[in-house]
Design an enzyme around this catalytic site. Sequence first.
Site, PDB file in Angstrom:
ATOM      1  N   GLU A  40     -83.898  22.414   5.460  1.00  0.00           N
ATOM      2  CA  GLU A  40     -85.070  23.508   5.900  1.00  0.00           C
ATOM      3  C   GLU A  40     -84.851  23.846   7.343  1.00  0.00           C
ATOM      4  O   GLU A  40     -84.947  24.967   7.506  1.00  0.00           O
ATOM      5  CB  GLU A  40     -86.502  22.883   5.554  1.00  0.00           C
ATOM      6  CG  GLU A  40     -86.815  22.797   4.257  1.00  0.00           C
ATOM      7  CD  GLU A  40     -86.779  24.161   3.487  1.00  0.00           C
ATOM      8  OE1 GLU A  40     -86.846  25.153   4.094  1.00  0.00           O
ATOM      9  OE2 GLU A  40     -86.606  24.028   2.411  1.00  0.00           O
ATOM     10  N   TYR A 137     -94.822  25.970   7.849  1.00  0.00           N
ATOM     11  CA  TYR A 137     -93.706  26.212   6.687  1.00  0.00           C
ATOM     12  C   TYR A 137     -92.934  24.971   6.593  1.00  0.00           C
ATOM     13  O   TYR A 137     -92.802  24.627   5.169  1.00  0.00           O
ATOM     14  CB  TYR A 137     -92.864  27.402   7.066  1.00  0.00           C
ATOM     15  CG  TYR A 137     -91.619  27.514   5.994  1.00  0.00           C
ATOM     16  CD1 TYR A 137     -92.047  27.932   4.846  1.00  0.00           C
ATOM     17  CD2 TYR A 137     -90.607  26.937   6.555  1.00  0.00           C
ATOM     18  CE1 TYR A 137     -90.950  27.962   3.859  1.00  0.00           C
ATOM     19  CE2 TYR A 137     -89.555  27.076   5.405  1.00  0.00           C
ATOM     20  CZ  TYR A 137     -89.849  27.414   4.122  1.00  0.00           C
ATOM     21  OH  TYR A 137     -88.592  27.264   3.420  1.00  0.00           O
ATOM     22  N   ASP A 155     -92.270  31.394   3.223  1.00  0.00           N
ATOM     23  CA  ASP A 155     -91.212  32.133   3.867  1.00  0.00           C
ATOM     24  C   ASP A 155     -91.043  33.393   3.346  1.00  0.00           C
ATOM     25  O   ASP A 155     -91.853  33.793   2.400  1.00  0.00           O
ATOM     26  CB  ASP A 155     -89.901  31.279   3.442  1.00  0.00           C
ATOM     27  CG  ASP A 155     -89.241  31.379   2.204  1.00  0.00           C
ATOM     28  OD1 ASP A 155     -90.017  31.970   1.219  1.00  0.00           O
ATOM     29  OD2 ASP A 155     -88.069  31.234   1.848  1.00  0.00           O
TER      30      ASP A 155
END
Length: 311
Positions: A40, A137, A155
């Site tokens: 990520e 996030y 996202d």
Amino acid sequence: MSEADTAEIRQALAAWFASAGRDFPFRRPERTPWGVLVSEVMAQQTPMTRVEPAWNAWMRRWPRPTDVAAASPADVVRQWGKLGYPRRALYLRTAAATMSEDRELAHLMTLPAADAGAAAPPDIEDRLRRLSGVGPYTAAAVSTFGFGRRAIPLDTNIRRVIARLFGGSDQPAGAATREERARAEAVWPSEDAAASAWTAQVMELGALVCRARTPECSRCPVEAWCAWRDAGSPVREQPLARQRYVGTDRQARGRILDLLRETSSPQPLERVIAAGRLPQAADDSQARRALLALERDHLVTIEGERVSLPR
């Protein structure tokens, strides 16, 4: 949209993902939360096709947070290679150092996702948010993909799909609004496993089909329910900004780091400045500005007339 429509959308999207979803190593059953976190952070503003080989190399070298915590800043910046935004490498190292001091979290991060989810405490997402460089996030993404928990990582791909499919509007700009979050909350499955799977499916749809500038609606498995298509595919009033790279300070910074990654010893200051000077530059001012910015970000060390990666 009715609950029956939402159920049909989930079924159609799941079937599409089963055949069209990309097989990344950080999606496989043996993935660990640590591997998900690395993927990520690497994927922030970087295409997945570039992330995968970098992720494989990183995880071979540092399969656990404790491994990268013991590495030098120079090692992690060098390993980061050309992914861009190299501060992310230092954020990962700092996060790993924090995890190394929390034995429970460090252990959980190295378990296969299914085992990690069963063993993790209810507040795992909050604990992840306390790590360096981990915002809302990323914490939500690791919580759902690494621990199998219900979380909503909004996202740009997910926001675009939800806005078009359920809201009838084009890709939203700026930070996620309260209305966006409420709409996502309303359509997200309530069960952990179903929510985690749905998150991956929606994200992949946005990446491969429901793209920002070139959506392929004829290939979309949920086109029949799409409110955006029903509304005539309206385009957002403010066009999406394109990020320029050639000629920018970012390019100059990248050239400087390229030189330092390729060498094991400190380099003469003038050689570093020359590396950062772009072909179209009239003088060295941009290269010097880029070098000082790298020093402020702790990505290089300047000692007198010598420059090296951070120590």
